[in-house]
Write a protein that holds these residues in place. Structure first.
Motif, PDB file in Angstrom:
ATOM      1  N   ILE A 385     -87.243  -0.408 -16.955  1.00  0.00           N
ATOM      2  CA  ILE A 385     -86.234   0.521 -16.450  1.00  0.00           C
ATOM      3  C   ILE A 385     -85.626   1.280 -17.617  1.00  0.00           C
ATOM      4  N   LYS A 386     -85.652   2.590 -17.550  1.00  0.00           N
ATOM      5  CA  LYS A 386     -85.172   3.446 -18.639  1.00  0.00           C
ATOM      6  C   LYS A 386     -83.686   3.730 -18.466  1.00  0.00           C
ATOM      7  N   ASP A 387     -82.936   3.588 -19.547  1.00  0.00           N
ATOM      8  CA  ASP A 387     -81.524   3.943 -19.587  1.00  0.00           C
ATOM      9  C   ASP A 387     -81.271   4.612 -20.931  1.00  0.00           C
ATOM     10  N   GLY A 388     -81.358   5.949 -20.940  1.00  0.00           N
ATOM     11  CA  GLY A 388     -81.252   6.656 -22.200  1.00  0.00           C
ATOM     12  C   GLY A 388     -82.461   6.361 -23.064  1.00  0.00           C
ATOM     13  N   ASN A 389     -82.229   5.752 -24.216  1.00  0.00           N
ATOM     14  CA  ASN A 389     -83.318   5.400 -25.125  1.00  0.00           C
ATOM     15  C   ASN A 389     -83.569   3.892 -25.146  1.00  0.00           C
ATOM     16  N   LYS A 390     -83.130   3.217 -24.058  1.00  0.00           N
ATOM     17  CA  LYS A 390     -83.348   1.785 -23.905  1.00  0.00           C
ATOM     18  C   LYS A 390     -84.160   1.523 -22.649  1.00  0.00           C
ATOM     19  N   PHE A 391     -84.983   0.475 -22.701  1.00  0.00           N
ATOM     20  CA  PHE A 391     -85.805   0.079 -21.561  1.00  0.00           C
ATOM     21  C   PHE A 391     -85.619  -1.423 -21.340  1.00  0.00           C
ATOM     22  N   SER A 392     -85.421  -1.821 -20.081  1.00  0.00           N
ATOM     23  CA  SER A 392     -85.221  -3.238 -19.765  1.00  0.00           C
ATOM     24  C   SER A 392     -86.143  -3.653 -18.633  1.00  0.00           C
ATOM     25  N   LEU A 393     -86.579  -4.907 -18.657  1.00  0.00           N
ATOM     26  CA  LEU A 393     -87.293  -5.452 -17.511  1.00  0.00           C
ATOM     27  C   LEU A 393     -86.329  -5.576 -16.337  1.00  0.00           C
ATOM     28  N   PRO A 394     -86.793  -5.336 -15.121  1.00  0.00           N
ATOM     29  CA  PRO A 394     -85.883  -5.395 -13.964  1.00  0.00           C
ATOM     30  C   PRO A 394     -85.337  -6.790 -13.693  1.00  0.00           C
ATOM     31  N   GLN A 395     -85.982  -7.822 -14.186  1.00  0.00           N
ATOM     32  CA  GLN A 395     -85.510  -9.192 -14.005  1.00  0.00           C
ATOM     33  C   GLN A 395     -86.075 -10.052 -15.118  1.00  0.00           C
ATOM     34  N   HIS A 396     -85.642 -11.300 -15.166  1.00  0.00           N
ATOM     35  CA  HIS A 396     -86.162 -12.206 -16.180  1.00  0.00           C
ATOM     36  C   HIS A 396     -87.661 -12.433 -15.968  1.00  0.00           C
ATOM     37  N   VAL A 397     -88.355 -12.709 -17.082  1.00  0.00           N
ATOM     38  CA  VAL A 397     -89.782 -12.953 -17.009  1.00  0.00           C
ATOM     39  C   VAL A 397     -90.074 -14.265 -17.727  1.00  0.00           C
ATOM     40  N   ALA A 398     -90.900 -15.112 -17.092  1.00  0.00           N
ATOM     41  CA  ALA A 398     -91.261 -16.407 -17.685  1.00  0.00           C
ATOM     42  C   ALA A 398     -92.382 -16.189 -18.698  1.00  0.00           C
ATOM     43  N   LEU A 399     -92.114 -16.517 -19.966  1.00  0.00           N
ATOM     44  CA  LEU A 399     -93.082 -16.315 -21.033  1.00  0.00           C
ATOM     45  C   LEU A 399     -93.428 -17.655 -21.673  1.00  0.00           C
ATOM     46  N   GLN A 400     -94.689 -17.762 -22.089  1.00  0.00           N
ATOM     47  CA  GLN A 400     -95.176 -18.987 -22.722  1.00  0.00           C
ATOM     48  C   GLN A 400     -95.652 -18.702 -24.145  1.00  0.00           C
ATOM     49  N   GLU A 443     -93.841   0.952 -34.498  1.00  0.00           N
ATOM     50  CA  GLU A 443     -94.948   1.556 -33.782  1.00  0.00           C
ATOM     51  C   GLU A 443     -96.251   0.961 -34.284  1.00  0.00           C
ATOM     52  N   GLY A 444     -97.153   0.655 -33.353  1.00  0.00           N
ATOM     53  CA  GLY A 444     -98.440   0.088 -33.728  1.00  0.00           C
ATOM     54  C   GLY A 444     -98.887  -0.950 -32.727  1.00  0.00           C
ATOM     55  N   GLU A 445    -100.203  -1.136 -32.635  1.00  0.00           N
ATOM     56  CA  GLU A 445    -100.751  -2.067 -31.657  1.00  0.00           C
ATOM     57  C   GLU A 445    -100.959  -3.441 -32.269  1.00  0.00           C
ATOM     58  N   SER A 446    -100.297  -4.427 -31.718  1.00  0.00           N
ATOM     59  CA  SER A 446    -100.556  -5.827 -32.050  1.00  0.00           C
ATOM     60  C   SER A 446     -99.946  -6.670 -30.947  1.00  0.00           C
ATOM     61  N   ASP A 447    -100.496  -7.872 -30.756  1.00  0.00           N
ATOM     62  CA  ASP A 447     -99.966  -8.774 -29.734  1.00  0.00           C
ATOM     63  C   ASP A 447     -98.567  -9.228 -30.103  1.00  0.00           C
ATOM     64  N   ILE A 448     -97.680  -9.210 -29.113  1.00  0.00           N
ATOM     65  CA  ILE A 448     -96.321  -9.711 -29.311  1.00  0.00           C
ATOM     66  C   ILE A 448     -96.313 -11.181 -28.898  1.00  0.00           C
ATOM     67  N   THR A 449     -95.857 -12.043 -29.782  1.00  0.00           N
ATOM     68  CA  THR A 449     -95.939 -13.482 -29.561  1.00  0.00           C
ATOM     69  C   THR A 449     -94.606 -14.062 -29.096  1.00  0.00           C
ATOM     70  N   ILE A 450     -94.696 -15.267 -28.535  1.00  0.00           N
ATOM     71  CA  ILE A 450     -93.541 -15.972 -27.989  1.00  0.00           C
ATOM     72  C   ILE A 450     -93.340 -17.259 -28.782  1.00  0.00           C
ATOM     73  N   ALA A 451     -92.108 -17.506 -29.225  1.00  0.00           N
ATOM     74  CA  ALA A 451     -91.842 -18.702 -30.029  1.00  0.00           C
ATOM     75  C   ALA A 451     -91.744 -19.956 -29.161  1.00  0.00           C
ATOM     76  N   ILE A 452     -91.056 -19.867 -28.031  1.00  0.00           N
ATOM     77  CA  ILE A 452     -90.878 -21.036 -27.153  1.00  0.00           C
ATOM     78  C   ILE A 452     -90.959 -20.597 -25.702  1.00  0.00           C
ATOM     79  N   ASP A 453     -91.446 -21.496 -24.833  1.00  0.00           N
ATOM     80  CA  ASP A 453     -91.488 -21.219 -23.395  1.00  0.00           C
ATOM     81  C   ASP A 453     -90.073 -21.053 -22.868  1.00  0.00           C
ATOM     82  N   GLN A 454     -89.841 -19.965 -22.129  1.00  0.00           N
ATOM     83  CA  GLN A 454     -88.530 -19.769 -21.510  1.00  0.00           C
ATOM     84  C   GLN A 454     -88.606 -18.604 -20.533  1.00  0.00           C
ATOM     85  N   ALA A 455     -87.529 -18.430 -19.767  1.00  0.00           N
ATOM     86  CA  ALA A 455     -87.370 -17.295 -18.856  1.00  0.00           C
ATOM     87  C   ALA A 455     -86.509 -16.253 -19.562  1.00  0.00           C
TER      88      ALA A 455
END
Length: 585
Positions: A385-400, A443-455
């Protein structure tokens, strides 16, 4: 009662008098003087230059403290006219870290101390030598006068410093700026020293053999650098290379106010062009410039072919004046920094311990796109979701931690990629209630990693070039008396699940699932709600996310009717409004 008070007062007075009688008033003791046995008064000591480590040995009788306090000893050398030992020419602890009745000083130590007093090489001088005994706040001493013959020749210092009111570090000798002692072609130390530093026309400077108040100083005598010579001045304020050659007693000031990177990288035409540096102080220069292509470069005086620095072969980033390579026995080449392109901060460090050049990529804030998509390694892309120059996910996302995601301006990944200098969820305090942090966005393509499982809640902030992340840890609050409540931590399990194993719960107590105070899951009393205050399994609602008034509240659960040990599982929806729970024994 009066009798008891009288007895207590008498006891206090008795104790007070006893302590006072047993205390020895400060200073109510004597310290006898030591008696020097060697050397003897009138001795003459020739300091033999060929044996600099030969020692003058001292021995004395003990100084006695009448109260039994410890005594320590120092060997001292003072001028023959000194009335006390407060400003010694030389002092060293006795053996055994100051406890022994013996000690020594080397010929070289004594010669250097006399040299610092501008006593000519080869000359004979009278000095007082002896021992100082210290105990608590008192000192006693025994000194004798002897004569000493200095080394035949002045010794070239092994280190050199520059000090004075004209220097960057000022007149405090403790802050004197060190020179670099240059090596010879065979790797041994030469008698040539140099330092890159700014000198002012307002003030003077000298050279020191160390950075203490007792250092020997070097200045000008008949236009030669000599020990105890006069202070030196400059006619113009500049950054100079100050070079001192003790083999011939000369010094040289060369202007190094301007240097530039010259070569292919700053060029977009293919021709070599220059990139000017700014002097930062204490031998360090820096600049920020864009490497538009890969290629060779060197450092030099701006717009000239003077003062050329090149890379020292066999090193990672050491540099040397090309004119000095033969004298120091090294091979050189143009500088090259691999496939580096883009904007860099380039630092040249010509301080005594460096002579290096380094490149550090300048982070250029990426420009915010019109759209941005969260693209997980497993699953579908989600538009943020775009708000000016910021973008947010519409809700929490479970990442591993076992998975990654990417950010792209298009859902199919064919737009501009953005990545992070770090991992999502990297924190030293992962067990807090409301845990948050940020990671630099580039800017640049690389995988974004997750440190710990969480929502996680994720916000991409292009104004500040960062991705902000946040997650909650939940607790089950369980109480009959709020002030004495239990706060039982729940363990996160992927996805959106929080569990407790083996909790001891009490019948009739209130309960809620809480992360103070953004999350407060209880039983919603609105007509459309399916929440049940007493159910051992069912739905639950977050008070912070729904309307409440006198007719609609989120009440505490009372699902425990029998004391016992229970397992609890809470599964939340990604919007953190509703969830499902089960309570089992």
């Amino acid at each position: 009662m009066k009798k008891i008070i009288s007895i207590l007062v008498s006891m206090i007075l008795l104790v007070g008098c006893t302590e006072k009688e047993n205390m020895q008033p400060e200073g109510n003791w004597d310290l006898s003087a030591p008696s020097l046995m060697a050397p003897s008064a009138g001795d003459k000591i020739d300091l033999i230059q060929e044996f600099p480590e030969e020692t003058i040995d001292f021995e004395w009788t003990a100084a006695i403290n009448s109260a039994g306090y410890d005594v320590t000893y120092q060997i001292v050398v003072v001028s023959d006219t000194a009335s006390d030992t407060m400003t010694p020419l030389l002092k060293v602890l006795s053996d055994d870290n100051g406890k022994a009745l013996t000690g020594s000083i080397t010929y070289q130590e004594l010669d250097q101390a006399l040299s610092a007093q501008c006593i000519a090489a080869g000359s004979e001088v009278n000095v007082k030598v002896g021992v100082v005994a210290s105990s608590m706040e008192r000192q006693v001493e025994d000194l004798v006068e002897i004569s000493v013959v200095r080394f035949k020749n002045e010794v070239v210092p092994t280190q050199l410093f520059i000090t004075g009111t004209a220097t960057e570090a000022g007149n405090d000798r403790a802050n004197a700026i060190p020179f670099k002692r240059l090596p010879t072609a065979d790797g041994s130390a030469s008698n040539v020293f140099e330092v890159y530093t700014k000198l002012s026309v307002e003030g003077t400077f000298l050279f020191l053999d160390n950075n203490t108040e007792n250092a020997a100083h070097y200045g000008l005598t008949d236009e030669k650098i000599m020990k105890c010579g006069s202070e030196i001045t400059v006619d113009e304020e500049k950054v100079y290379r100050v070079k001192v050659d003790f083999d011939n007693g000369t010094y040289e000031l060369r202007d190094f106010s301007e240097i530039e990177l010259f070569g292919a990288p700053p060029s977009d035409s293919g021709d070599w062009v220059g990139l000017a540096f700014t002097y930062q102080g204490l031998g360090v220069y820096s600049t920020v410039g864009e490497f538009k292509q890969t290629g060779n470069f060197l450092l030099r005086k701006t717009n000239t072919w003077e003062n050329i620095f090149k890379h020292v072969n066999g090193t990672s980033n050491n540099m040397i004046l090309e004119e000095d390579k033969d004298a120091q026995g090294v091979e050189v080449a143009d500088m090259y920094f691999g496939d580096a392109t883009g904007e860099y901060t380039i630092t040249v460090d010509l301080s005594a311990t460096a002579y290096t050049y380094t490149l550090e990529k300048t982070i250029v804030p990426p420009v915010g796109p019109e759209t941005l998509f969260f693209i997980p390694s497993v699953g579908d892309a989600v538009e943020m979701i775009k708000d000016g120059n910021k973008f947010s996910l519409p809700q929490h996302v479970a990442l591993q931690a076992s998975e990654t995601f990417k950010l792209n301006s298009q859902a199919d990944g064919l737009g501009t990629y953005y990545s992070l200098n770090g991992a999502i969820g990297q924190t030293d305090q992962p067990s807090g209630d409301n845990v948050m942090g940020d990671v630099e966005l580039v800017e640049g393509e690389s995988d974004i990693t997750i440190a710990i499982d969480q929502a996680y809640q994720l916000t991409v902030d292009f104004d500040n070039s960062q991705v902000k992340w946040q997650f909650y840890n939940l607790k089950m609050f369980h109480w009959s008396d709020w002030d004495a409540r239990e706060e039982i931590s729940m363990t996160y399990q992927h996805p959106f699940t929080y569990v407790i194993n083996g909790a001891s719960l009490t019948a009739g107590n209130d309960s809620k699932f809480i992360s103070p105070w953004d999350l407060e899951f209880g039983a919603y009393t609105a007509p459309e709600s399916t929440d049940d205050i007493t159910a051992m399994a069912g739905t639950t609602t977050n008070k912070a996310k729904v309307d409440t008034d006198e007719t609609k509240t989120v009440e505490n659960f009372k699902f425990i009717t029998v004391d016992g040990t229970y397992n609890v599982e809470l599964v939340l929806q990604p919007n953190l409004v509703h969830g499902n729970y089960t309570i089992t024994q």
